[in-house]
Scaffold this motif. Sequence first.
Motif, PDB file in Angstrom:
ATOM      1  N   GLU A   1      31.239  21.335  18.451  1.00  0.00           N
ATOM      2  CA  GLU A   1      31.280  20.114  19.264  1.00  0.00           C
ATOM      3  C   GLU A   1      31.093  20.429  20.750  1.00  0.00           C
ATOM      4  OE1 GLU A   1      34.356  16.720  18.782  1.00  0.00           O
ATOM      5  OE2 GLU A   1      35.055  17.901  20.515  1.00  0.00           O
ATOM      6  N   GLU A   2      31.780  21.441  21.234  1.00  0.00           N
ATOM      7  CA  GLU A   2      31.707  21.787  22.659  1.00  0.00           C
ATOM      8  C   GLU A   2      30.305  22.249  23.058  1.00  0.00           C
ATOM      9  OE1 GLU A   2      33.819  24.839  25.890  1.00  0.00           O
ATOM     10  OE2 GLU A   2      34.541  24.744  23.817  1.00  0.00           O
TER      11      GLU A   2
ATOM     12  N   CYS B   1      32.305  13.163  15.281  1.00  0.00           N
ATOM     13  CA  CYS B   1      32.077  12.610  16.605  1.00  0.00           C
ATOM     14  C   CYS B   1      30.627  12.179  16.734  1.00  0.00           C
ATOM     15  CB  CYS B   1      32.438  13.625  17.695  1.00  0.00           C
ATOM     16  SG  CYS B   1      31.432  15.130  17.681  1.00  0.00           S
TER      17      CYS B   1
ATOM     18  N   LYS C   1      34.758  10.518  20.017  1.00  0.00           N
ATOM     19  CA  LYS C   1      35.420  11.013  18.812  1.00  0.00           C
ATOM     20  C   LYS C   1      35.555   9.864  17.814  1.00  0.00           C
ATOM     21  CE  LYS C   1      37.314  14.532  18.363  1.00  0.00           C
ATOM     22  NZ  LYS C   1      36.916  15.850  17.789  1.00  0.00           N
TER      23      LYS C   1
ATOM     24  N   THR D   1      26.772  10.684  25.903  1.00  0.00           N
ATOM     25  CA  THR D   1      28.231  10.602  25.996  1.00  0.00           C
ATOM     26  C   THR D   1      28.843  10.937  24.639  1.00  0.00           C
ATOM     27  OG1 THR D   1      28.197   8.230  25.491  1.00  0.00           O
ATOM     28  CG2 THR D   1      28.173   8.872  27.821  1.00  0.00           C
ATOM     29  N   LEU D   2      30.001  11.543  24.657  1.00  0.00           N
ATOM     30  CA  LEU D   2      30.687  11.964  23.435  1.00  0.00           C
ATOM     31  C   LEU D   2      31.787  10.972  23.081  1.00  0.00           C
ATOM     32  CD1 LEU D   2      31.635  13.980  21.227  1.00  0.00           C
ATOM     33  CD2 LEU D   2      32.901  15.187  23.018  1.00  0.00           C
TER      34      LEU D   2
ATOM     35  N   THR E   1      22.366  23.228  18.375  1.00  0.00           N
ATOM     36  CA  THR E   1      21.910  23.098  19.766  1.00  0.00           C
ATOM     37  C   THR E   1      20.400  23.206  19.839  1.00  0.00           C
ATOM     38  OG1 THR E   1      23.983  24.056  20.586  1.00  0.00           O
ATOM     39  CG2 THR E   1      22.112  24.036  22.096  1.00  0.00           C
TER      40      THR E   1
ATOM     41  N   ALA F   1      25.010  16.647  27.266  1.00  0.00           N
ATOM     42  CA  ALA F   1      25.472  16.039  28.524  1.00  0.00           C
ATOM     43  C   ALA F   1      24.410  16.147  29.612  1.00  0.00           C
ATOM     44  CB  ALA F   1      26.770  16.701  28.982  1.00  0.00           C
TER      45      ALA F   1
ATOM     46  N   ASN G   1      27.974  19.295  23.087  1.00  0.00           N
ATOM     47  CA  ASN G   1      28.270  18.434  24.237  1.00  0.00           C
ATOM     48  C   ASN G   1      27.709  19.028  25.534  1.00  0.00           C
ATOM     49  OD1 ASN G   1      29.489  16.109  25.435  1.00  0.00           O
ATOM     50  ND2 ASN G   1      31.166  17.397  26.162  1.00  0.00           N
ATOM     51  N   ASN G   2      27.827  20.329  25.686  1.00  0.00           N
ATOM     52  CA  ASN G   2      27.295  20.994  26.879  1.00  0.00           C
ATOM     53  C   ASN G   2      25.784  20.789  26.999  1.00  0.00           C
ATOM     54  OD1 ASN G   2      29.811  21.957  27.611  1.00  0.00           O
ATOM     55  ND2 ASN G   2      29.513  23.960  26.660  1.00  0.00           N
TER      56      ASN G   2
ATOM     57  N   PHE H   1      27.384  11.579  19.615  1.00  0.00           N
ATOM     58  CA  PHE H   1      26.795  11.744  20.938  1.00  0.00           C
ATOM     59  C   PHE H   1      25.700  10.682  21.069  1.00  0.00           C
ATOM     60  CE2 PHE H   1      28.150  15.832  19.282  1.00  0.00           C
ATOM     61  CZ  PHE H   1      28.871  16.396  20.328  1.00  0.00           C
TER      62      PHE H   1
END
Length: 258
Positions: free
Chosen positions: A10-11, A32, A26, A23-24, A91, A18, A14-15, A34
């Motif tokens: 997830e992180e 989640c 949950k 936007t993320l 990614t 973004a 998101n990186n 995006f």
Amino acid sequence: MLNRAFNIVEEQLNNELAKRNFTLKKTGDFSCVFSNDEVKYKLEYDKEEKKVVLSLSGGKADDDYKPISVWLFDPENDSEKEARSIANDFTESVSVNRKMKTVKKANKKAENSNSDLLFMANRFATIFPELKNDIKFERENYATFRGVTFAREKILPLLIDVMKTGKPEDKFKKVCSTLNNLYDNGNMDTRACVTMVILNSIEESDKGVIERVSEKLSEDLLNAWNAAKKYKNKKVKPERIKKKSFFEKIFQNSQYNS
């Protein structure tokens, strides 16, 4: 382990997203979304089938998600290493460095892809990183992922080498546990590939190899393997390739008639 693994994926997603104004949000303990003004990506973990799924949907009101990448992940046997491999693949799937298709084309590709055999290939890529470039080439150059062909030509030689020697020991154990996991959680195509393509490739004369591998396989997989042996060395139809387009047929006919 599951919490940590999901957070890693997830992180990292998101990186990346973004940077493109996603936007993320949950939507659950292990899910989640995006989203931006055009598309949405859903990340979720299926506890029953033990797989991480990245899906794509078009528009804010469109919840018709189509999977674009799927990986098996077993919290009891897998580690942060596998989680980071999943994160890297996901990614790459959404990266601006790739030539992004329209949502319609991406959804069409997802519908045509054999995601279960693809996540089988991705699963083995965590053990044999050299498979990653082969998977990338396959996905970029064929209309659908040729799972059986890929398993026979790319995965099988690596597995046979490890199963014959039993070394390195940690890799051998990982191969066997992955075969068990794929058989337990995969669809019919994946199960058939594990038994009839991979395990049936072990020569009957290699008694030591059969014994070594059998000791690490689950009872269900051993029973399935025994049943699959009657198909050994039988000819099967090749994987279906994409049909020629209307224009390709016209071109081919013009060549014959010229």
